[in-house]
Motif scaffolding. Sequence first.
Motif, PDB file in Angstrom:
ATOM      1  N   THR A 154      14.252  69.176 -28.100  1.00 54.51           N
ATOM      2  CA  THR A 154      14.969  68.511 -29.176  1.00 54.51           C
ATOM      3  C   THR A 154      15.855  67.397 -28.616  1.00 54.51           C
ATOM      4  N   LEU A 155      16.538  67.662 -27.525  1.00 52.93           N
ATOM      5  CA  LEU A 155      17.334  66.622 -26.878  1.00 52.93           C
ATOM      6  C   LEU A 155      16.476  65.412 -26.524  1.00 52.93           C
ATOM      7  N   SER A 156      15.274  65.647 -26.039  1.00 54.56           N
ATOM      8  CA  SER A 156      14.398  64.540 -25.643  1.00 54.56           C
ATOM      9  C   SER A 156      14.189  63.570 -26.796  1.00 54.56           C
ATOM     10  N   GLY A 157      14.003  64.105 -28.008  1.00 53.76           N
ATOM     11  CA  GLY A 157      13.820  63.238 -29.169  1.00 53.76           C
ATOM     12  C   GLY A 157      15.024  62.343 -29.413  1.00 53.76           C
ATOM     13  N   PHE A 158      16.219  62.896 -29.269  1.00 52.64           N
ATOM     14  CA  PHE A 158      17.434  62.095 -29.470  1.00 52.64           C
ATOM     15  C   PHE A 158      17.546  61.005 -28.399  1.00 52.64           C
ATOM     16  N   ILE A 159      17.155  61.345 -27.180  1.00 52.17           N
ATOM     17  CA  ILE A 159      17.178  60.359 -26.093  1.00 52.17           C
ATOM     18  C   ILE A 159      16.189  59.230 -26.367  1.00 52.17           C
ATOM     19  N   TRP A 160      14.981  59.593 -26.800  1.00 49.21           N
ATOM     20  CA  TRP A 160      13.981  58.569 -27.121  1.00 49.21           C
ATOM     21  C   TRP A 160      14.435  57.690 -28.285  1.00 49.21           C
ATOM     22  N   ASP A 161      15.087  58.296 -29.278  1.00 44.35           N
ATOM     23  CA  ASP A 161      15.613  57.515 -30.405  1.00 44.35           C
ATOM     24  C   ASP A 161      16.571  56.426 -29.937  1.00 44.35           C
ATOM     25  N   GLU A 162      17.290  56.713 -28.894  1.00 46.55           N
ATOM     26  CA  GLU A 162      18.289  55.763 -28.393  1.00 46.55           C
ATOM     27  C   GLU A 162      17.678  54.734 -27.439  1.00 46.55           C
ATOM     28  N   GLY A 163      16.381  54.881 -27.172  1.00 47.49           N
ATOM     29  CA  GLY A 163      15.728  53.955 -26.249  1.00 47.49           C
ATOM     30  C   GLY A 163      15.736  54.412 -24.810  1.00 47.49           C
ATOM     31  N   GLY A 164      16.136  55.665 -24.574  1.00 43.79           N
ATOM     32  CA  GLY A 164      16.161  56.209 -23.227  1.00 43.79           C
ATOM     33  C   GLY A 164      14.932  57.029 -22.919  1.00 43.79           C
ATOM     34  N   ASP A 165      14.942  57.661 -21.760  1.00 47.76           N
ATOM     35  CA  ASP A 165      13.831  58.518 -21.359  1.00 47.76           C
ATOM     36  C   ASP A 165      14.323  59.543 -20.350  1.00 47.76           C
TER      37      ASP A 165
ATOM     38  N   GLY B 249       5.091  52.540  -9.358  1.00 47.42           N
ATOM     39  CA  GLY B 249       4.517  53.798  -8.901  1.00 47.42           C
ATOM     40  C   GLY B 249       5.509  54.853  -8.477  1.00 47.42           C
ATOM     41  N   VAL B 250       6.798  54.555  -8.588  1.00 51.64           N
ATOM     42  CA  VAL B 250       7.831  55.514  -8.188  1.00 51.64           C
ATOM     43  C   VAL B 250       8.569  56.001  -9.430  1.00 51.64           C
ATOM     44  N   TRP B 251       8.635  57.317  -9.590  1.00 51.18           N
ATOM     45  CA  TRP B 251       9.327  57.923 -10.730  1.00 51.18           C
ATOM     46  C   TRP B 251      10.762  58.264 -10.345  1.00 51.18           C
ATOM     47  N   ARG B 252      11.688  57.961 -11.268  1.00 49.35           N
ATOM     48  CA  ARG B 252      13.098  58.298 -11.063  1.00 49.35           C
ATOM     49  C   ARG B 252      13.680  58.881 -12.352  1.00 49.35           C
ATOM     50  N   GLY B 253      14.473  59.930 -12.209  1.00 47.57           N
ATOM     51  CA  GLY B 253      15.160  60.502 -13.357  1.00 47.57           C
ATOM     52  C   GLY B 253      16.074  59.471 -14.006  1.00 47.57           C
ATOM     53  N   SER B 254      16.173  59.509 -15.347  1.00 48.11           N
ATOM     54  CA  SER B 254      16.977  58.496 -16.037  1.00 48.11           C
ATOM     55  C   SER B 254      17.905  59.097 -17.089  1.00 48.11           C
ATOM     56  N   LEU B 255      18.289  60.348 -16.903  1.00 49.31           N
ATOM     57  CA  LEU B 255      19.221  60.975 -17.846  1.00 49.31           C
ATOM     58  C   LEU B 255      20.601  60.318 -17.828  1.00 49.31           C
ATOM     59  N   HIS B 256      20.904  59.600 -16.764  1.00 52.25           N
ATOM     60  CA  HIS B 256      22.222  58.989 -16.618  1.00 52.25           C
ATOM     61  C   HIS B 256      22.307  57.602 -17.263  1.00 52.25           C
ATOM     62  N   SER B 257      21.205  57.108 -17.818  1.00 54.11           N
ATOM     63  CA  SER B 257      21.233  55.792 -18.452  1.00 54.11           C
ATOM     64  C   SER B 257      22.124  55.839 -19.690  1.00 54.11           C
ATOM     65  N   PRO B 258      22.709  54.710 -20.099  1.00 53.42           N
ATOM     66  CA  PRO B 258      23.558  54.695 -21.302  1.00 53.42           C
ATOM     67  C   PRO B 258      22.828  55.213 -22.542  1.00 53.42           C
ATOM     68  N   ALA B 259      21.551  54.852 -22.684  1.00 55.25           N
ATOM     69  CA  ALA B 259      20.793  55.304 -23.850  1.00 55.25           C
ATOM     70  C   ALA B 259      20.626  56.821 -23.845  1.00 55.25           C
ATOM     71  N   ALA B 260      20.272  57.385 -22.695  1.00 55.80           N
ATOM     72  CA  ALA B 260      20.087  58.833 -22.604  1.00 55.80           C
ATOM     73  C   ALA B 260      21.400  59.571 -22.837  1.00 55.80           C
ATOM     74  N   LEU B 261      22.497  58.997 -22.375  1.00 57.21           N
ATOM     75  CA  LEU B 261      23.811  59.626 -22.588  1.00 57.21           C
ATOM     76  C   LEU B 261      24.193  59.609 -24.066  1.00 57.21           C
ATOM     77  N   ARG B 262      23.796  58.572 -24.787  1.00 52.04           N
ATOM     78  CA  ARG B 262      24.052  58.549 -26.239  1.00 52.04           C
ATOM     79  C   ARG B 262      23.273  59.667 -26.932  1.00 52.04           C
ATOM     80  N   GLY B 263      22.044  59.904 -26.484  1.00 50.97           N
ATOM     81  CA  GLY B 263      21.260  60.995 -27.055  1.00 50.97           C
ATOM     82  C   GLY B 263      21.910  62.337 -26.803  1.00 50.97           C
ATOM     83  N   MET B 264      22.460  62.538 -25.602  1.00 50.03           N
ATOM     84  CA  MET B 264      23.143  63.786 -25.276  1.00 50.03           C
ATOM     85  C   MET B 264      24.408  63.948 -26.101  1.00 50.03           C
ATOM     86  N   GLU B 265      25.106  62.868 -26.364  1.00 48.64           N
ATOM     87  CA  GLU B 265      26.329  62.952 -27.166  1.00 48.64           C
ATOM     88  C   GLU B 265      26.018  63.377 -28.601  1.00 48.64           C
TER      89      GLU B 265
END
Length: 414
Positions: A190-201, A208-224
């Motif tokens: 469910t959190l993932s959907g809120f993060i995607w809504d904000e434009g995060g991931d 070719g390199v994957w990096r976690g992006s929970l710390h992006s401003p968009a992802a943080l808005r989804g968490m809030e």
Amino acid sequence: MSLSLVLAATALLPGCGVLPGGDEEQRTITVWFMKDSASADFIKRFTEDFEQQHGDIDLEIRIQEWTGIGDKVKAALKAEDGPDVIEVGNTQVAQYVDEGGLHDLTLESARDLGMKDWLPGLAEPGRYNGSQYGVPWYAANRVVIYNKDLFAQAGIEQPPKTRAQWLTDTQRLNSGGNQGIYLAGQDWYTLSGFIWDEGGDLAKETNGVWRGSLHSPAALRGMEFYRQLQALGSGPRDADEEHPPQAGVFARGDVAQIVAVPGTVRAIEEKNPKLKGKLGYFPIPGKTAGKPGAVFTGGSDLVVRGKTGDRKGAVAVIEALAGKKWQTELARTMNYVPNKTTLASAVSDEPGVAAMAAGAARGRATPASPKWAAVEADNPIKAYMSKVLGGGEAAVEAGVASRRITKELDVSGP
């Protein structure tokens, strides 16, 4: 990854042989379906129809269990003999491509299968390095299940269509001893959907390199937003939606809403028959009224084993299963969302499935890294959510979780 749905049981059904037409040699196409993905009656009807339409092909349908399926599929991809067509969880495609064992179906997808209308949450994880390997078969996703009586008592006549209204309505529902919503603290889908809504991931790929992006401003808005919504109920901060099962909590009758797949209603009504006829569904609200919120799409894709001896026959099976006729039949039989947005009307008379279909049009899936399963095995997103809900600094905790995700997705690691 398949969502947990309460569905009809299936059985192993051997193909019904048909005499070959003309001088064509009779062939057998072996298909692996997952247990509970389709009813025995659907499989029987499909097999008979397909063999009638393709007189030189016999179908052999074999039912597989989800438990241990990853290793079983990987072994089958390397074997000389094995299935021709395999149903796989939509988020599993990347790891099987990485094993080097699937046929590229990009041409057929664009030319014959109408890929432009596919649900994004099924199509995107079936694509790897620009090529389409997984063909969407069916989808299921979360909606909001609500108690109509509690909504009426709170004076709420229509379900909310925006996230802002959802918060306002949930605050009104959270009174008189009732919970406005039961939302477990570690419901990361469910959190993932809120993060995607904000434009995060959850993670991003660059060169070719994957990096976690929970710390992006968009992802943080989804968490809030998740934090605000979760606070309007008494869901545990340090557990997911299955601990305890939220169906049992909702069945008590004092919870106004949960986020779950529509099939959860069956379990709720079994526990509390008095709730029959009193439950409704609506898509998870989006930021604006014009479109529902993004959702994690679960379900299955169909793939062709690289070592199949009959690529043409295997593709013919997929074309039939993914086509309008059998997509409509499967959706109505199993209460699934069809693989195309243009087929949503097939389930419009089923309120729960119609709500799913509305959300599925904006569905997404987990990052298409072949190593994503390693992230979920010891999920840092869950720990991150619990720490934030417990009062931790979101930006700091998100950074910790992002680094853990990056480490798990590092293809150069052990």
